[in-house]
Scaffold this motif. Structure first.
Motif, mmCIF file in Angstrom:
data_model
loop_
_atom_site.group_PDB
_atom_site.id
_atom_site.type_symbol
_atom_site.label_atom_id
_atom_site.label_comp_id
_atom_site.label_asym_id
_atom_site.label_seq_id
_atom_site.Cartn_x
_atom_site.Cartn_y
_atom_site.Cartn_z
ATOM 1 N N UNK A 54 0.835 -1.207 0.000
ATOM 2 C CA UNK A 54 0.000 0.000 0.000
ATOM 3 C C UNK A 54 0.869 1.256 0.000
ATOM 4 N N UNK A 55 1.842 1.316 0.901
ATOM 5 C CA UNK A 55 2.701 2.492 0.967
ATOM 6 C C UNK A 55 3.895 2.378 0.029
ATOM 7 N N UNK A 56 4.358 1.161 -0.233
ATOM 8 C CA UNK A 56 5.542 0.977 -1.068
ATOM 9 C C UNK A 56 5.363 1.584 -2.458
ATOM 10 N N UNK A 57 4.239 1.338 -3.081
ATOM 11 C CA UNK A 57 4.018 1.873 -4.421
ATOM 12 C C UNK A 57 3.951 3.395 -4.398
ATOM 13 N N UNK A 58 3.364 3.962 -3.353
ATOM 14 C CA UNK A 58 3.346 5.422 -3.224
ATOM 15 C C UNK A 58 4.769 5.966 -3.146
ATOM 16 N N UNK A 59 5.601 5.324 -2.331
ATOM 17 C CA UNK A 59 6.976 5.784 -2.170
ATOM 18 C C UNK A 59 7.752 5.717 -3.480
ATOM 19 N N UNK A 60 7.490 4.681 -4.261
ATOM 20 C CA UNK A 60 8.185 4.545 -5.538
ATOM 21 C C UNK A 60 7.699 5.594 -6.535
ATOM 22 N N UNK A 61 6.401 5.830 -6.567
ATOM 23 C CA UNK A 61 5.856 6.849 -7.474
ATOM 24 C C UNK A 61 6.357 8.243 -7.097
ATOM 25 N N UNK A 62 6.530 8.476 -5.805
ATOM 26 C CA UNK A 62 6.968 9.783 -5.346
ATOM 27 C C UNK A 62 8.484 9.961 -5.422
ATOM 28 N N UNK A 63 9.187 8.891 -5.825
ATOM 29 C CA UNK A 63 10.628 8.976 -5.981
ATOM 30 C C UNK A 63 11.412 8.925 -4.687
ATOM 31 N N UNK A 64 10.753 8.546 -3.575
ATOM 32 C CA UNK A 64 11.461 8.451 -2.305
ATOM 33 C C UNK A 64 12.308 7.195 -2.219
ATOM 34 N N UNK A 85 9.254 18.617 -4.767
ATOM 35 C CA UNK A 85 9.730 19.997 -4.835
ATOM 36 C C UNK A 85 10.375 20.467 -3.534
ATOM 37 N N UNK A 86 10.325 19.657 -2.471
ATOM 38 C CA UNK A 86 10.859 20.073 -1.180
ATOM 39 C C UNK A 86 11.926 19.084 -0.718
ATOM 40 N N UNK A 87 13.169 19.550 -0.670
ATOM 41 C CA UNK A 87 14.286 18.727 -0.204
ATOM 42 C C UNK A 87 14.449 18.973 1.290
ATOM 43 N N UNK A 88 13.633 18.287 2.070
ATOM 44 C CA UNK A 88 13.556 18.565 3.499
ATOM 45 C C UNK A 88 14.677 17.868 4.267
ATOM 46 N N UNK A 89 14.716 18.119 5.582
ATOM 47 C CA UNK A 89 15.743 17.534 6.437
ATOM 48 C C UNK A 89 15.770 16.014 6.361
ATOM 49 N N UNK A 90 14.594 15.416 6.372
ATOM 50 C CA UNK A 90 14.527 13.957 6.389
ATOM 51 C C UNK A 90 15.045 13.359 5.087
ATOM 52 N N UNK A 91 15.069 14.132 4.039
ATOM 53 C CA UNK A 91 15.619 13.683 2.750
ATOM 54 C C UNK A 91 17.048 14.185 2.530
ATOM 55 N N UNK A 92 17.652 14.733 3.587
ATOM 56 C CA UNK A 92 19.021 15.204 3.474
ATOM 57 C C UNK A 92 19.159 16.682 3.175
#
Length: 349
Positions: free
Chosen positions: A47-57, A142-149
Protein backbone atom coordinates in the motif's frame (compact mmCIF):
# COMPACT_ATOMS: atom_id res chain seq x y z
CA UNK A 1 9.00 5.17 -11.29
CA UNK A 2 12.24 3.40 -12.23
CA UNK A 3 12.41 -0.13 -13.63
CA UNK A 4 12.92 -2.89 -11.07
CA UNK A 5 13.02 -6.68 -10.73
CA UNK A 6 10.27 -8.58 -8.92
CA UNK A 7 10.84 -11.86 -7.09
CA UNK A 8 8.38 -13.96 -5.11
CA UNK A 9 9.86 -15.38 -1.90
CA UNK A 10 8.80 -18.89 -0.90
CA UNK A 11 10.06 -18.68 2.69
CA UNK A 12 11.45 -16.10 5.11
CA UNK A 13 14.85 -17.75 4.67
CA UNK A 14 14.71 -17.31 0.91
CA UNK A 15 13.64 -13.70 1.32
CA UNK A 16 16.59 -13.10 3.65
CA UNK A 17 18.97 -14.77 1.17
CA UNK A 18 17.72 -12.60 -1.70
CA UNK A 19 18.17 -9.51 0.44
CA UNK A 20 21.72 -10.53 1.34
CA UNK A 21 22.66 -11.31 -2.25
CA UNK A 22 21.28 -8.10 -3.76
CA UNK A 23 22.71 -5.87 -1.04
CA UNK A 24 26.15 -7.45 -1.48
CA UNK A 25 26.02 -6.77 -5.21
CA UNK A 26 24.90 -3.18 -4.64
CA UNK A 27 27.60 -2.50 -2.06
CA UNK A 28 30.30 -3.41 -4.59
CA UNK A 29 29.28 -0.63 -6.93
CA UNK A 30 27.40 1.86 -4.72
CA UNK A 31 29.29 1.42 -1.43
CA UNK A 32 27.35 1.89 1.81
CA UNK A 33 25.08 4.68 0.56
CA UNK A 34 21.32 5.20 1.00
CA UNK A 35 20.94 4.12 -2.64
CA UNK A 36 22.72 0.85 -1.91
CA UNK A 37 20.60 0.27 1.20
CA UNK A 38 17.45 0.71 -0.93
CA UNK A 39 18.73 -1.60 -3.66
CA UNK A 40 16.32 -4.25 -2.44
CA UNK A 41 13.04 -3.71 -0.62
CA UNK A 42 10.61 -6.20 0.87
CA UNK A 43 6.89 -5.78 0.24
CA UNK A 44 3.71 -7.43 1.42
CA UNK A 45 0.49 -5.50 0.80
CA UNK A 46 2.44 -2.76 -0.98
CA UNK A 47 0.00 0.00 0.00
CA UNK A 48 2.70 2.49 0.97
CA UNK A 49 5.54 0.98 -1.07
CA UNK A 50 4.02 1.87 -4.42
CA UNK A 51 3.35 5.42 -3.22
CA UNK A 52 6.98 5.78 -2.17
CA UNK A 53 8.19 4.55 -5.54
CA UNK A 54 5.86 6.85 -7.47
CA UNK A 55 6.97 9.78 -5.35
CA UNK A 56 10.63 8.98 -5.98
CA UNK A 57 11.46 8.45 -2.31
CA UNK A 58 12.73 4.92 -3.02
CA UNK A 59 14.05 3.43 -6.26
CA UNK A 60 14.84 -0.25 -5.61
CA UNK A 61 16.64 -2.50 -8.05
CA UNK A 62 14.60 -5.46 -6.82
CA UNK A 63 11.39 -6.03 -4.86
CA UNK A 64 11.01 -9.24 -2.88
CA UNK A 65 7.34 -10.15 -2.43
CA UNK A 66 6.67 -11.95 0.88
CA UNK A 67 2.87 -11.69 0.70
CA UNK A 68 2.35 -15.45 0.28
CA UNK A 69 4.40 -16.62 3.27
CA UNK A 70 1.87 -18.46 5.43
CA UNK A 71 4.14 -18.55 8.51
CA UNK A 72 4.03 -14.76 8.68
CA UNK A 73 0.23 -14.69 8.70
CA UNK A 74 -2.36 -15.17 11.39
CA UNK A 75 -2.75 -14.78 15.14
CA UNK A 76 -1.60 -17.49 17.56
CA UNK A 77 -1.11 -17.86 21.30
CA UNK A 78 2.37 -18.28 22.75
CA UNK A 79 3.45 -20.57 25.58
CA UNK A 80 3.25 -17.69 28.08
CA UNK A 81 -0.34 -16.89 27.15
CA UNK A 82 0.60 -13.89 25.03
CA UNK A 83 -0.32 -13.46 21.38
CA UNK A 84 1.83 -13.55 18.26
CA UNK A 85 0.48 -11.58 15.30
CA UNK A 86 2.21 -12.38 12.03
CA UNK A 87 3.45 -9.34 10.15
CA UNK A 88 1.33 -10.28 7.12
CA UNK A 89 -1.91 -10.36 9.12
CA UNK A 90 -4.20 -7.74 7.61
CA UNK A 91 -5.76 -4.93 9.58
CA UNK A 92 -9.19 -6.32 8.71
CA UNK A 93 -8.28 -9.68 10.27
CA UNK A 94 -7.04 -7.96 13.42
CA UNK A 95 -10.19 -5.84 13.69
CA UNK A 96 -12.46 -8.89 13.32
CA UNK A 97 -10.55 -11.37 15.49
CA UNK A 98 -12.83 -12.36 18.41
CA UNK A 99 -9.98 -13.14 20.81
CA UNK A 100 -8.28 -9.81 20.21
CA UNK A 101 -11.54 -7.91 20.53
CA UNK A 102 -11.92 -9.41 23.99
CA UNK A 103 -8.35 -9.36 25.37
CA UNK A 104 -6.84 -6.44 23.41
CA UNK A 105 -9.85 -4.32 22.55
CA UNK A 106 -7.86 -1.13 21.88
CA UNK A 107 -5.82 -2.84 19.16
CA UNK A 108 -8.91 -4.24 17.43
CA UNK A 109 -10.55 -0.82 17.60
CA UNK A 110 -7.48 0.96 16.22
CA UNK A 111 -7.22 -1.49 13.32
CA UNK A 112 -10.93 -1.06 12.57
CA UNK A 113 -10.53 2.72 12.33
CA UNK A 114 -7.51 2.68 10.02
CA UNK A 115 -7.90 3.84 6.40
CA UNK A 116 -10.87 2.32 4.52
CA UNK A 117 -12.42 -1.18 4.32
CA UNK A 118 -10.67 -1.79 0.99
CA UNK A 119 -7.24 -0.87 2.36
CA UNK A 120 -7.77 -2.75 5.65
CA UNK A 121 -8.33 -5.93 3.65
CA UNK A 122 -5.00 -5.43 1.88
CA UNK A 123 -2.74 -3.59 4.31
CA UNK A 124 -0.67 -5.73 6.68
CA UNK A 125 0.28 -4.99 10.26
CA UNK A 126 3.99 -5.06 9.43
CA UNK A 127 3.59 -2.68 6.53
CA UNK A 128 1.42 -0.37 8.60
CA UNK A 129 4.09 -0.10 11.30
CA UNK A 130 6.82 0.51 8.72
CA UNK A 131 5.03 3.05 6.53
CA UNK A 132 6.79 6.35 6.01
CA UNK A 133 5.37 9.60 7.44
CA UNK A 134 2.63 11.30 5.46
CA UNK A 135 4.16 14.78 5.79
CA UNK A 136 3.44 16.53 2.50
CA UNK A 137 6.89 18.12 2.46
CA UNK A 138 8.57 14.71 2.76
CA UNK A 139 6.35 13.35 -0.01
CA UNK A 140 6.83 16.37 -2.26
CA UNK A 141 9.46 16.21 -5.01
CA UNK A 142 9.73 20.00 -4.83
CA UNK A 143 10.86 20.07 -1.18
CA UNK A 144 14.29 18.73 -0.20
CA UNK A 145 13.56 18.57 3.50
CA UNK A 146 15.74 17.53 6.44
CA UNK A 147 14.53 13.96 6.39
CA UNK A 148 15.62 13.68 2.75
CA UNK A 149 19.02 15.20 3.47
CA UNK A 150 18.07 18.85 2.93
CA UNK A 151 18.77 21.91 5.02
CA UNK A 152 15.61 22.45 7.07
CA UNK A 153 12.10 21.31 7.94
CA UNK A 154 9.59 23.21 5.81
CA UNK A 155 6.76 22.45 8.24
CA UNK A 156 7.97 25.00 10.80
CA UNK A 157 7.29 27.96 8.53
CA UNK A 158 4.79 26.25 6.24
CA UNK A 159 1.51 24.39 6.63
CA UNK A 160 1.82 22.46 9.91
CA UNK A 161 -1.84 21.79 10.69
CA UNK A 162 -1.34 18.04 11.01
CA UNK A 163 2.18 17.94 12.41
CA UNK A 164 3.63 16.98 15.79
CA UNK A 165 3.02 18.77 19.08
CA UNK A 166 5.61 16.69 21.01
CA UNK A 167 9.29 15.99 20.23
CA UNK A 168 8.96 18.19 17.15
CA UNK A 169 12.33 19.93 17.35
CA UNK A 170 14.16 19.68 14.05
CA UNK A 171 11.48 17.60 12.29
CA UNK A 172 7.73 17.80 12.90
CA UNK A 173 6.44 14.54 11.37
CA UNK A 174 3.82 12.44 13.11
CA UNK A 175 3.85 8.66 13.00
CA UNK A 176 1.04 7.54 10.68
CA UNK A 177 0.21 4.12 12.18
CA UNK A 178 -2.99 3.85 14.23
CA UNK A 179 -2.34 0.26 15.46
CA UNK A 180 1.09 1.39 16.73
CA UNK A 181 -0.60 3.64 19.29
CA UNK A 182 -2.51 0.71 20.78
CA UNK A 183 0.41 -1.72 20.49
CA UNK A 184 2.67 0.56 22.50
CA UNK A 185 0.01 0.82 25.21
CA UNK A 186 0.23 -2.98 25.54
CA UNK A 187 4.07 -2.88 25.67
CA UNK A 188 4.27 -4.95 22.50
CA UNK A 189 7.47 -6.28 20.97
CA UNK A 190 8.44 -6.71 17.32
CA UNK A 191 10.22 -9.76 15.95
CA UNK A 192 12.90 -9.02 13.35
CA UNK A 193 14.66 -11.40 10.93
CA UNK A 194 18.21 -10.47 9.90
CA UNK A 195 19.42 -11.31 6.36
CA UNK A 196 21.88 -13.78 7.94
CA UNK A 197 19.01 -15.64 9.58
CA UNK A 198 19.24 -14.37 13.18
CA UNK A 199 16.04 -13.29 14.89
CA UNK A 200 15.69 -10.67 17.59
CA UNK A 201 12.84 -9.18 19.59
CA UNK A 202 12.73 -5.47 20.38
CA UNK A 203 10.20 -3.54 22.42
CA UNK A 204 8.06 -1.35 20.21
CA UNK A 205 9.06 1.66 22.28
CA UNK A 206 12.73 1.04 21.44
CA UNK A 207 11.93 0.17 17.81
CA UNK A 208 10.80 3.66 16.85
CA UNK A 209 13.39 6.43 16.41
CA UNK A 210 12.80 10.11 17.17
CA UNK A 211 14.35 12.81 14.94
CA UNK A 212 16.65 13.93 17.75
CA UNK A 213 18.28 10.49 17.63
CA UNK A 214 18.36 10.07 13.84
CA UNK A 215 16.86 12.52 11.38
CA UNK A 216 16.76 10.10 8.45
CA UNK A 217 14.94 7.04 9.81
CA UNK A 218 11.79 6.28 11.79
CA UNK A 219 12.83 2.89 13.23
CA UNK A 220 15.89 0.77 13.99
CA UNK A 221 15.22 -1.80 11.26
CA UNK A 222 18.66 -2.63 9.86
CA UNK A 223 19.24 -2.74 6.08
CA UNK A 224 17.78 -6.00 4.83
CA UNK A 225 15.98 -6.92 8.05
CA UNK A 226 12.38 -8.14 7.84
CA UNK A 227 9.69 -7.49 10.43
CA UNK A 228 8.14 -10.94 10.89
CA UNK A 229 5.73 -10.63 13.84
CA UNK A 230 4.42 -8.57 16.72
CA UNK A 231 4.22 -10.12 20.20
CA UNK A 232 1.63 -9.02 22.77
CA UNK A 233 2.13 -9.91 26.44
CA UNK A 234 -0.69 -11.77 28.18
CA UNK A 235 -3.40 -9.58 29.69
CA UNK A 236 -4.86 -10.05 33.16
CA UNK A 237 -8.59 -10.40 33.63
CA UNK A 238 -8.60 -7.04 35.41
CA UNK A 239 -7.06 -5.20 32.45
CA UNK A 240 -9.32 -2.96 30.39
CA UNK A 241 -8.45 -1.03 27.28
CA UNK A 242 -9.90 1.32 24.69
CA UNK A 243 -8.83 3.36 21.66
CA UNK A 244 -10.34 6.69 20.63
CA UNK A 245 -9.48 8.99 17.75
CA UNK A 246 -10.73 12.14 16.05
CA UNK A 247 -10.40 12.60 12.29
CA UNK A 248 -11.79 14.99 9.74
CA UNK A 249 -13.48 12.07 7.97
CA UNK A 250 -14.80 8.80 9.35
CA UNK A 251 -13.03 6.71 6.70
CA UNK A 252 -9.86 6.85 4.62
CA UNK A 253 -8.23 9.49 6.78
CA UNK A 254 -5.48 9.75 9.34
CA UNK A 255 -6.45 10.92 12.83
CA UNK A 256 -5.95 14.47 14.02
CA UNK A 257 -5.51 13.08 17.53
CA UNK A 258 -5.73 9.61 19.04
CA UNK A 259 -5.26 7.84 22.36
CA UNK A 260 -4.99 4.26 23.59
CA UNK A 261 -5.55 3.55 27.28
CA UNK A 262 -4.87 0.30 29.14
CA UNK A 263 -5.65 0.18 32.87
CA UNK A 264 -5.50 -2.54 35.51
CA UNK A 265 -8.32 -1.97 38.01
CA UNK A 266 -9.26 -3.69 41.24
CA UNK A 267 -12.84 -4.26 42.33
CA UNK A 268 -13.01 -0.87 44.06
CA UNK A 269 -11.91 1.02 40.96
CA UNK A 270 -8.32 1.56 42.14
CA UNK A 271 -5.92 1.80 39.21
CA UNK A 272 -2.95 -0.46 39.87
CA UNK A 273 -1.27 0.30 36.56
CA UNK A 274 -1.99 2.61 33.62
CA UNK A 275 -0.64 2.90 30.10
CA UNK A 276 -1.63 5.96 28.05
CA UNK A 277 -0.28 6.51 24.54
CA UNK A 278 -1.04 9.44 22.24
CA UNK A 279 -1.26 9.05 18.47
CA UNK A 280 -0.88 11.65 15.70
CA UNK A 281 0.98 13.74 18.27
CA UNK A 282 4.70 13.02 17.79
CA UNK A 283 7.19 11.42 15.38
CA UNK A 284 6.53 8.16 17.24
CA UNK A 285 3.59 6.99 19.38
CA UNK A 286 3.92 9.14 22.49
CA UNK A 287 3.62 7.79 26.04
CA UNK A 288 1.92 10.22 28.39
CA UNK A 289 4.06 9.25 31.38
CA UNK A 290 2.85 11.99 33.72
CA UNK A 291 -0.76 10.97 33.08
CA UNK A 292 0.14 7.32 33.71
CA UNK A 293 1.82 8.23 37.01
CA UNK A 294 -1.17 10.32 38.06
CA UNK A 295 -3.61 7.44 37.57
CA UNK A 296 -1.45 4.71 39.11
CA UNK A 297 -2.58 4.18 42.70
CA UNK A 298 -5.64 6.41 42.32
CA UNK A 299 -9.36 5.76 42.18
CA UNK A 300 -10.62 6.58 38.68
CA UNK A 301 -13.47 9.07 38.56
CA UNK A 302 -14.28 12.25 36.68
CA UNK A 303 -11.72 14.42 38.43
CA UNK A 304 -8.81 12.02 38.11
CA UNK A 305 -9.68 11.39 34.46
CA UNK A 306 -9.71 15.13 33.77
CA UNK A 307 -6.41 15.58 35.60
CA UNK A 308 -4.92 12.77 33.51
CA UNK A 309 -6.04 14.56 30.35
CA UNK A 310 -4.27 17.74 31.43
CA UNK A 311 -1.17 15.84 32.55
CA UNK A 312 -0.96 14.15 29.14
CA UNK A 313 -0.11 17.54 27.61
CA UNK A 314 3.06 18.00 29.67
CA UNK A 315 5.97 18.97 27.47
CA UNK A 316 3.87 19.83 24.42
CA UNK A 317 5.32 22.38 22.00
CA UNK A 318 2.59 23.10 19.46
CA UNK A 319 3.38 24.87 16.20
CA UNK A 320 1.63 27.90 14.72
CA UNK A 321 -1.32 25.99 13.22
CA UNK A 322 -1.74 22.83 15.31
CA UNK A 323 -2.38 23.99 18.89
CA UNK A 324 -5.98 22.76 18.41
CA UNK A 325 -4.60 19.24 18.97
CA UNK A 326 -3.98 19.91 22.66
CA UNK A 327 -7.63 20.17 23.80
CA UNK A 328 -8.47 17.27 21.47
CA UNK A 329 -5.84 15.07 23.12
CA UNK A 330 -6.83 16.11 26.64
CA UNK A 331 -10.49 15.37 25.95
CA UNK A 332 -9.71 12.01 24.32
CA UNK A 333 -7.58 10.97 27.30
CA UNK A 334 -10.30 11.96 29.78
CA UNK A 335 -13.02 10.13 27.86
CA UNK A 336 -10.85 7.06 27.22
CA UNK A 337 -9.89 6.75 30.89
CA UNK A 338 -13.54 6.93 31.94
CA UNK A 339 -14.57 4.48 29.23
CA UNK A 340 -11.82 2.01 30.13
CA UNK A 341 -13.01 2.15 33.72
CA UNK A 342 -16.60 1.65 32.46
CA UNK A 343 -17.72 4.93 34.04
CA UNK A 344 -20.25 7.33 32.49
CA UNK A 345 -18.64 9.82 30.14
CA UNK A 346 -18.41 13.36 31.41
CA UNK A 347 -21.39 15.19 29.80
CA UNK A 348 -19.32 18.22 28.78
CA UNK A 349 -18.80 18.54 24.99
Amino acid sequence: MEAFQWQQARSPGEAAALVTQTMAEAMLTLQNTPIAQQAILVKAGGVDMLDLMKEGLVNPLRLVDISRLAELQGISRGSDGGLRIGALTTLAQIAAHPGLRQSHAALAQAAAMAASPQIRNRATLGGNLLQRPRCWYLRSAAHHCLRKGGGHCFAFTGDNRYHAVFANHGCAIVHPSTPATALLAYHAQVELLHPQGQRRQVSLEDFFVLPEADMHRENILAPGEILTAVWLPPQMQTNRSIYFQVAEREAFDWPLAAVAVVVDLDAAGLCREASIVLGAAAPAPWRARQAEALLTGAIIHGETAEAAGEAALAGATPLAQNAYKLPLLATLVRRAVLAAAALPRDPRP
